[in-house]
Design an enzyme around this catalytic site. Structure first.
Site, PDB file in Angstrom:
ATOM      1  N   ARG A  57      13.737  -6.489  -6.712  1.00 46.37           N
ATOM      2  CA  ARG A  57      13.182  -5.169  -7.009  1.00 46.37           C
ATOM      3  C   ARG A  57      13.715  -4.197  -5.970  1.00 46.37           C
ATOM      4  O   ARG A  57      14.355  -4.600  -5.007  1.00 46.37           O
ATOM      5  CB  ARG A  57      11.650  -5.164  -7.110  1.00 46.37           C
ATOM      6  CG  ARG A  57      10.871  -6.078  -6.241  1.00 46.37           C
ATOM      7  CD  ARG A  57      10.951  -5.804  -4.781  1.00 46.37           C
ATOM      8  NE  ARG A  57      10.703  -4.419  -4.453  1.00 46.37           N
ATOM      9  CZ  ARG A  57      11.112  -3.805  -3.359  1.00 46.37           C
ATOM     10  NH1 ARG A  57      11.835  -4.453  -2.457  1.00 46.37           N
ATOM     11  NH2 ARG A  57      10.837  -2.547  -3.115  1.00 46.37           N
ATOM     12  N   ALA A  59      15.340  -0.002  -5.980  1.00 43.96           N
ATOM     13  CA  ALA A  59      16.390   0.647  -6.771  1.00 43.96           C
ATOM     14  C   ALA A  59      17.804   0.106  -6.503  1.00 43.96           C
ATOM     15  O   ALA A  59      18.538  -0.246  -7.427  1.00 43.96           O
ATOM     16  CB  ALA A  59      16.343   2.148  -6.494  1.00 43.96           C
ATOM     17  N   ARG A 100      13.980  -2.391 -16.622  1.00 39.38           N
ATOM     18  CA  ARG A 100      13.115  -1.441 -15.907  1.00 39.38           C
ATOM     19  C   ARG A 100      13.681  -0.029 -16.092  1.00 39.38           C
ATOM     20  O   ARG A 100      14.878   0.188 -15.907  1.00 39.38           O
ATOM     21  CB  ARG A 100      13.030  -1.809 -14.415  1.00 39.38           C
ATOM     22  CG  ARG A 100      12.412  -3.202 -14.200  1.00 39.38           C
ATOM     23  CD  ARG A 100      11.968  -3.413 -12.774  1.00 39.38           C
ATOM     24  NE  ARG A 100      10.829  -2.576 -12.434  1.00 39.38           N
ATOM     25  CZ  ARG A 100      10.432  -2.383 -11.186  1.00 39.38           C
ATOM     26  NH1 ARG A 100      11.071  -2.943 -10.175  1.00 39.38           N
ATOM     27  NH2 ARG A 100       9.388  -1.616 -10.926  1.00 39.38           N
ATOM     28  N   GLN A 205       4.227  -3.960  -1.798  1.00 41.21           N
ATOM     29  CA  GLN A 205       5.574  -4.089  -1.221  1.00 41.21           C
ATOM     30  C   GLN A 205       5.595  -3.705   0.260  1.00 41.21           C
ATOM     31  O   GLN A 205       6.439  -4.179   1.013  1.00 41.21           O
ATOM     32  CB  GLN A 205       6.570  -3.203  -1.991  1.00 41.21           C
ATOM     33  CG  GLN A 205       6.918  -3.678  -3.382  1.00 41.21           C
ATOM     34  CD  GLN A 205       6.051  -3.011  -4.423  1.00 41.21           C
ATOM     35  OE1 GLN A 205       4.900  -2.677  -4.178  1.00 41.21           O
ATOM     36  NE2 GLN A 205       6.579  -2.833  -5.623  1.00 41.21           N
ATOM     37  N   ASP A 246      13.703   6.091  -6.308  1.00 37.27           N
ATOM     38  CA  ASP A 246      14.238   5.338  -7.447  1.00 37.27           C
ATOM     39  C   ASP A 246      15.111   6.218  -8.327  1.00 37.27           C
ATOM     40  O   ASP A 246      15.930   5.724  -9.100  1.00 37.27           O
ATOM     41  CB  ASP A 246      13.096   4.729  -8.252  1.00 37.27           C
ATOM     42  CG  ASP A 246      12.313   3.760  -7.375  1.00 37.27           C
ATOM     43  OD1 ASP A 246      11.436   4.222  -6.624  1.00 37.27           O
ATOM     44  OD2 ASP A 246      12.636   2.562  -7.389  1.00 37.27           O
ATOM     45  N   ASN A 257       9.568   8.134  -6.899  1.00 33.57           N
ATOM     46  CA  ASN A 257       9.459   6.999  -5.980  1.00 33.57           C
ATOM     47  C   ASN A 257       8.137   6.284  -6.281  1.00 33.57           C
ATOM     48  O   ASN A 257       7.375   6.704  -7.162  1.00 33.57           O
ATOM     49  CB  ASN A 257       9.517   7.482  -4.519  1.00 33.57           C
ATOM     50  CG  ASN A 257       9.697   6.323  -3.547  1.00 33.57           C
ATOM     51  OD1 ASN A 257      10.550   5.462  -3.757  1.00 33.57           O
ATOM     52  ND2 ASN A 257       8.906   6.272  -2.495  1.00 33.57           N
ATOM     53  N   LYS A 258       7.882   5.214  -5.556  1.00 31.67           N
ATOM     54  CA  LYS A 258       6.702   4.385  -5.813  1.00 31.67           C
ATOM     55  C   LYS A 258       5.429   5.222  -5.910  1.00 31.67           C
ATOM     56  O   LYS A 258       5.244   6.174  -5.149  1.00 31.67           O
ATOM     57  CB  LYS A 258       6.603   3.352  -4.681  1.00 31.67           C
ATOM     58  CG  LYS A 258       5.464   2.363  -4.793  1.00 31.67           C
ATOM     59  CD  LYS A 258       5.430   1.629  -6.116  1.00 31.67           C
ATOM     60  CE  LYS A 258       6.690   0.855  -6.398  1.00 31.67           C
ATOM     61  NZ  LYS A 258       6.750   0.354  -7.807  1.00 31.67           N
TER      62      LYS A 258
END
Ligand code: MRU
Length: 361
Positions: A57, A59, A100, A205, A246, A257-258
Site C-alpha cells: 500500500r 501511492a 484501488r 498505518q 495519493d 491523502n489519507k
C-alpha cells in the site's frame, strides 16, 4: 532502508522483481510491525490482489507494483501474435487499474510501461521493454525520494518537532519515502528531531508502519491518537507538518491523502503551523481540474468495526471493537484544498501549490 534483523542490519526495498522466475517480491505490510515477512507473487492476478488487499500500500509502492505487474503480465504471455499480446496487455492493465482508485501513481506507473513498450516491434521486444521500463520507474522513484529528502531537509530546523499522518514513508514507496525522506536526511545529518505520529485509524498505518520505520532509523517519536494533534498544536508542541499524498492536482495544488489529512491542515493553519506535502512527480494528476473530481475509495466497514493486533503470547488476532449491531462508514482518503498547503516538496524543489503548474512546462 535499513531493517534491524536478528542477523544485523539489512537493506531492503519495499517491492522488487525476480525476473528469473517472473515473480514479484514484497514486504508483507499487514503483518508489520509484529512480523517481518516477504511474499512472492507468481502472476499478475496475484499482484493485483496484493494491491487490492493492501499487502502492499502507499501511492508510490502501488505505482511501482502496478508497473511491475504489467510487465509480469506481459512476460506471462506465451504466444507469438502481436495483436493477441496487446489484447492480453489491455486485460492485465484493466485488472490492475481496478484495484484501488485514488492513488494516481498506479495509472502513471502503468502508462509509463505501456508507452515504453510501444517502442518495440516484436513480442520478444515488448517483453524486454516492459520489464526494463518497470525497473526504471521503480529506480526513478527511489532517486526522486532522495531528492525530496534533500530539499525537504532544508525546511527542518535543528530541534524541530514534526507531525506526520499515515505512512508516506519507505513502505509507501520503493525506498526512502516522501514525507519521511526529509526526516531521515535531517537525522543522518545530525539534526535533533522529534516526530508526532498520528495513529491513523482505521488501518493504523501510522501506529504500525511509520512508528516501525522511525524505530529502524532510531528517530525519536511518539504515537498520538488521531484526535490529539490539535491539542499539541495549540500547546506549541508542533513546529511543522509533513505528509505525503495519493494524488495532487497539478492545475490547482489540491491534495488527496489519507482520511484525516484535511482536518490536520485546517488545524495547522488555525495555529499558524506550516503544512507541507511531499511527492514524487508520479503523484501529480495533470488531467483533472480540481480536487473535487478525485475518486475517493470507500473501504469495507469491517476495517472500522474490528482491529488486528497480537495478544500477550504473540498470536495475531482480529477483535471486534464496536457495538455488534452498528454499521460503519469508511472513506479511505480526503481532499485538502490548496489554500491550506504551505508548500509541496518535490524532487525539483519546493513549490507553492499554485506554482506546481510550472513543472508541467
Ligand atoms: O491506504 P494506503 O495505506 O495505501 O494510503 C496511502 C497512504 O499511506 C497515505 O495516504 C500516504 O500519506 C500517502 S502514500 C505516499
Amino acid at each position: 532502508m535499513r531493517v534491524k534483523t536478528k542477523d544485523g542490519v539489512r537493506d531492503y526495498r519495499t517491492v522488487w522483481f525476480d525476473e528469473k522466475i517472473n515473480s514479484l517480491k514484497m514486504i508483507n505490510q499487514p503483518l508489520l510491525p509484529h512480523r517481518f515477512d516477504i511474499v512472492s507473487l507468481e502472476n499478475y492476478k496475484e499482484t493485483a490482489s496484493a494491491i487490492k488487499n493492501m499487502v502492499v500500500r502507499g501511492a508510490g509502492a502501488i505505482g511501482a507494483t502496478a508497473a511491475y505487474g504489467l510487465a509480469q503480465g506481459c512476460l506471462e504471455y506465451k504466444g507469438n501474435d502481436i495483436d493477441e499480446l496487446w489484447k492480453h496487455i489491455e486485460k492485465v492493465y484493466e485488472t490492475l487499474k481496478n484495484t484501488r482508485p485514488t492513488a494516481v501513481d498506479l495509472i502513471n506507473g502503468m502508462n509509463y510501461v505501456k508507452s515504453k513498450m510501444e517502442e518495440g516491434n516484436s513480442v520478444r521486444e515488448f517483453k524486454e521493454l516492459s520489464l526494463e521500463a518497470a525497473q526504471k520507474f521503480a529506480d526513478k522513484q527511489v532517486e526522486e525520494c532522495k531528492k525530496i529528502g534533500n530539499y525537504g531537509e532544508k525546511l527542518i530546523k535543528d530541534g524541530s518537532r514534526i507531525l506526520t499522518h499515515c505512512n508516506a514513508g519507505w513502505l509507501a514507496f520503493v525506498d526512502w519515502g516522501s514525507a519521511t525522506a526529509p526526516m531521515y536526511h535531517a537525522k543522518r545529518n545530525g539534526k535533533d528531531i522529534f516526530v508526532f505520529v498520528d495513529e491513523t485509524r482505521p488501518r493504523l498505518q501510522g501506529a504500525r508502519l511509520t512508528a516501525w520505520e522511525l524505530s529502524q532509523e532510531s528517530i525519536e517519536h511518539d504515537i498520538i491518537a488521531d484526535n490529539a494533534a490539535g491539542y499539541y498544536m495549540k500547546n506549541d508542541e508542533i513546529d511543522m507538518v509533513i505528509v505525503g499524498a495519493d494524488r495532487v492536482i497539478g492545475k490547482t495544488g489540491d491534495v488527496a491523502n489519507k482520511i484525516g489529512t484535511y482536518e490536520k491542515a485546517v488545524l495547522a493553519r488555525e495555529n499558524g503551523i506550516p503544512f507541507y506535502v511531499a511527492i514524487p512527480m508520479s503523484t501529480i494528476d495533470w488531467n483533472l481540474k480540481s480536487g473535487d473530481e478525485i475518486p475517493i475509495e470507500e473501504r469495507d466497514e469491517k476495517e472500522v468495526l474490528y482491529v488486528w493486533g497480537i495478544d500477550d503470547n504473540g498470536n495475531r488476532k482480529r477483535v471486534m471493537i464496536a457495538n455488534k449491531d452498528s454499521h460503519a462508514r469508511n472513506p479511505a482518503f480526503d481532499v485538502t484544498p490548496a489554500e491550506y498547503i504551505t508548500g509541496i516538496i518535490t524532487s525539483k524543489g519546493v513549490f507553492k501549490p499554485d506554482e506546481l503548474i510550472e513543472l508541467k512546462k
